[in-house]
Design a protein around this motif. Structure first.
Motif, PDB file in Angstrom:
ATOM      1  N   LEU A   1      27.124  37.990  78.057  1.00 17.10           N
ATOM      2  CA  LEU A   1      26.498  38.736  79.155  1.00 17.10           C
ATOM      3  C   LEU A   1      27.138  40.117  79.136  1.00 17.10           C
ATOM      4  O   LEU A   1      28.313  40.264  79.503  1.00 17.10           O
ATOM      5  N   ASP A   2      26.398  41.121  78.695  1.00 18.76           N
ATOM      6  CA  ASP A   2      26.991  42.441  78.475  1.00 18.76           C
ATOM      7  C   ASP A   2      27.590  43.021  79.761  1.00 18.76           C
ATOM      8  O   ASP A   2      26.917  43.099  80.798  1.00 18.76           O
ATOM      9  N   GLY A   3      28.853  43.417  79.673  1.00 20.78           N
ATOM     10  CA  GLY A   3      29.503  44.109  80.789  1.00 20.78           C
ATOM     11  C   GLY A   3      29.512  43.335  82.094  1.00 20.78           C
ATOM     12  O   GLY A   3      29.441  43.930  83.169  1.00 20.78           O
TER      13      GLY A   3
ATOM     14  N   THR B   1      22.925  42.638  82.630  1.00 21.42           N
ATOM     15  CA  THR B   1      24.059  42.809  83.557  1.00 21.42           C
ATOM     16  C   THR B   1      24.754  44.160  83.345  1.00 21.42           C
ATOM     17  O   THR B   1      25.380  44.687  84.260  1.00 21.42           O
ATOM     18  N   ASP B   2      24.664  44.717  82.156  1.00 17.38           N
ATOM     19  CA  ASP B   2      25.267  46.025  81.896  1.00 17.38           C
ATOM     20  C   ASP B   2      24.339  47.165  82.289  1.00 17.38           C
ATOM     21  O   ASP B   2      24.749  48.125  82.937  1.00 17.38           O
ATOM     22  N   ASP B   3      23.077  47.066  81.891  1.00 15.81           N
ATOM     23  CA  ASP B   3      22.188  48.225  82.040  1.00 15.81           C
ATOM     24  C   ASP B   3      21.845  48.527  83.491  1.00 15.81           C
ATOM     25  O   ASP B   3      21.797  49.685  83.894  1.00 15.81           O
TER      26      ASP B   3
ATOM     27  N   ASP C   1      31.437  41.367  76.558  1.00 18.72           N
ATOM     28  CA  ASP C   1      31.999  42.327  75.591  1.00 18.72           C
ATOM     29  C   ASP C   1      32.980  43.297  76.226  1.00 18.72           C
ATOM     30  O   ASP C   1      33.742  43.954  75.535  1.00 18.72           O
ATOM     31  N   HIS C   2      32.939  43.424  77.535  1.00 15.71           N
ATOM     32  CA  HIS C   2      33.886  44.290  78.254  1.00 15.71           C
ATOM     33  C   HIS C   2      33.698  44.082  79.745  1.00 15.71           C
ATOM     34  O   HIS C   2      32.666  43.541  80.170  1.00 15.71           O
ATOM     35  N   GLY C   3      34.683  44.531  80.533  1.00 12.96           N
ATOM     36  CA  GLY C   3      34.517  44.546  81.976  1.00 12.96           C
ATOM     37  C   GLY C   3      34.001  45.913  82.405  1.00 12.96           C
ATOM     38  O   GLY C   3      33.401  46.643  81.617  1.00 12.96           O
ATOM     39  N   ARG C   4      34.256  46.262  83.644  1.00 13.13           N
ATOM     40  CA  ARG C   4      33.912  47.583  84.166  1.00 13.13           C
ATOM     41  C   ARG C   4      34.912  47.913  85.267  1.00 13.13           C
ATOM     42  O   ARG C   4      35.771  47.108  85.577  1.00 13.13           O
ATOM     43  N   GLY C   5      34.778  49.082  85.841  1.00 12.86           N
ATOM     44  CA  GLY C   5      35.697  49.462  86.899  1.00 12.86           C
ATOM     45  C   GLY C   5      35.643  48.496  88.066  1.00 12.86           C
ATOM     46  O   GLY C   5      34.587  47.916  88.354  1.00 12.86           O
TER      47      GLY C   5
ATOM     48  N   ASP D   1      30.779  51.942  85.527  1.00 11.97           N
ATOM     49  CA  ASP D   1      31.206  52.421  84.216  1.00 11.97           C
ATOM     50  C   ASP D   1      32.231  51.526  83.531  1.00 11.97           C
ATOM     51  O   ASP D   1      32.817  50.639  84.130  1.00 11.97           O
ATOM     52  N   HIS D   2      32.455  51.855  82.268  1.00 10.70           N
ATOM     53  CA  HIS D   2      33.491  51.209  81.463  1.00 10.70           C
ATOM     54  C   HIS D   2      33.836  52.181  80.352  1.00 10.70           C
ATOM     55  O   HIS D   2      33.220  53.236  80.247  1.00 10.70           O
ATOM     56  N   GLY D   3      34.826  51.856  79.540  1.00  9.21           N
ATOM     57  CA  GLY D   3      35.244  52.785  78.486  1.00  9.21           C
ATOM     58  C   GLY D   3      36.746  53.002  78.546  1.00  9.21           C
ATOM     59  O   GLY D   3      37.438  52.482  79.429  1.00  9.21           O
TER      60      GLY D   3
HETATM   61 ZN   LIG Z   1      27.598  49.565  79.089  1.00 11.82          ZN
END
Ligand SMILES: [Zn+2]
Length: 380
Positions: free
Chosen positions: A45-47, A255-257, A302-306, A314-316
């Motif tokens: 589930l992306d992000g 979930t990311d977009d 693949d990653h979390g977010r703030g 966001d994330h990064g």
């Molecule tokens: Zn993203």
């Protein structure tokens, strides 16, 4: 003389084809690890943040998306997903995951309140590096620096499974909402079955599959490179039913977009829809004699977010908290249930070796520097 020997051997029932040097294919088959017949399904589930997975609706984030006069209590998302405790909220958001899969079949790591840490190994905290770390077994920060649609810089674990077990291309399949999976999934284009982004089925097997394949283009999303998860899931289920792959990777994206677009209500709806997909997938597995009891499921992101209302979109590299992930597993060879507690930190780079161990394959034969499988995952 040779004819005579041949005739004698034929009488004795010995075939002359048993020549001193067997054909290459036979030698390869002899060197192949024993195929244990196990099956693996990976779902991402992306992000998808730990905040929603373990706590359900985040009222501070929902409130931050509302205008000055709007009341939180009046929002449809609040009415649907609010409950007084994190445990009750997450069960409203993902009822299959929390009240069925994790109670009876599997476990989940990543709840930091319980001393359970799952984090990225890569430092970039965006999608291609996150997926690559899972499919390559280690982070490649120097080589993977963007989300550009490029082939994987190394052979992925999916390609390794296909060639090592001598499977055909239908048997290791990737269905993804994001088109960049045409690169992420494989170093050698065409080695796997990959259908990603707005992509028609290469050869629709019947009229229903053709209609599904066509409909994705008539139902655009706000994003050029990401189709609705609905099509990804339906096309994956069709492939599962028809081709009965040994390895299926279902990569969902909404979930990311929706989060990037600031639509927290849609993020919550995407979590809930995904939970219903997981329920359908699990019911299907349980109903198939060739999948029941030998299918290993791993669900992650693949990653979390703030973590805050100011940073959740966001994330990064610059977003603290985006390294926090989670991982759920349901495997017939793992007895652990519910939430992991107080353990050594885990990382997404352990996904590759975990999938290999379930399939009876050795991670070191795949990549000398691949991270080990999750604790409790037994291989051959
Ligand atoms: Zn993203």
């Amino acid at each position: 003389m040779r004819a005579l020997v041949s005739a004698l051997l034929a009488i004795a029932g010995v075939a002359m084809v048993a020549a001193p040097a067997p054909p290459a294919a036979a030698r390869q088959a002899a060197a192949r690890p024993a195929d244990t017949g196990q099956r693996v399904i990976l779902v991402t589930l992306d992000g998808a943040r730990v905040e929603e997975v373990f706590g359900g609706l985040d009222p501070a984030v929902l409130a931050s998306t509302l205008g000055p006069k709007a009341r939180l209590e009046d929002q449809p998302a609040y009415k649907r997903f609010w409950a007084p405790t994190p445990e009750a909220r997450r069960a409203k958001l993902m009822p299959f995951l929390w009240t069925d899969l994790l109670r009876d079949r599997g476990s989940i790591a990543g709840n930091r309140n319980l001393g359970s840490v799952v984090a990225l190994s890569n430092r970039r905290r965006f999608s291609y590096p996150g997926y690559a770390e899972m499919l390559l077994g280690r982070p490649l920060d120097a080589e993977i620096t963007s989300n550009d649609l490029k082939p994987s810089p190394r052979q992925t674990v999916l390609e390794y499974v296909r060639t090592t077990l001598g499977l055909d291309a239908t048997q290791v399949a990737v269905f993804a909402s994001w088109d960049v999976f045409n690169g992420i999934g494989e170093q050698t284009p065409g080695r796997l079955t990959i259908n990603a982004g707005f992509e028609a089925l290469a050869a629709a097997p019947d009229a229903a599959a053709q209609r599904l394949s066509d409909a994705q283009f008539d139902t655009p999303t706000p994003w050029d490179s990401v189709r609705h998860d609905y099509y990804t899931f339906r096309l994956a289920m069709d492939h599962l039913q028809r081709h009965r792959p040994r390895v299926l990777y279902l990569a969902l994206g909404e979930t990311d977009d929706w989060a990037h677009d600031g639509r927290y209500d849609r993020v919550l709806e995407a979590f809930a829809r995904t939970d219903a997909y997981l329920a359908e997938l699990w019911r299907w597995i349980e109903a198939q004699p060739d999948y029941r009891g030998r299918t290993h499921l791993l669900i992650t992101t693949d990653h979390g977010r703030g973590p805050s209302p100011a940073t959740w979109r966001d994330h990064g590299e610059q977003v603290d908290g985006a390294e926090r992930t989670w991982m759920a597993v349901a495997s017939p060879t793992m007895g652990r249930r519910g939430e992991w507690r107080d353990h050594a930190p885990l990382t997404n780079a352990q996904v590759a070796a975990t999938l290999l161990a379930w399939l009876g394959l050795d991670r070191r034969a795949y990549a000398a520097d691949a991270m080990p499988p999750l604790p409790g995952v037994t291989g051959r």
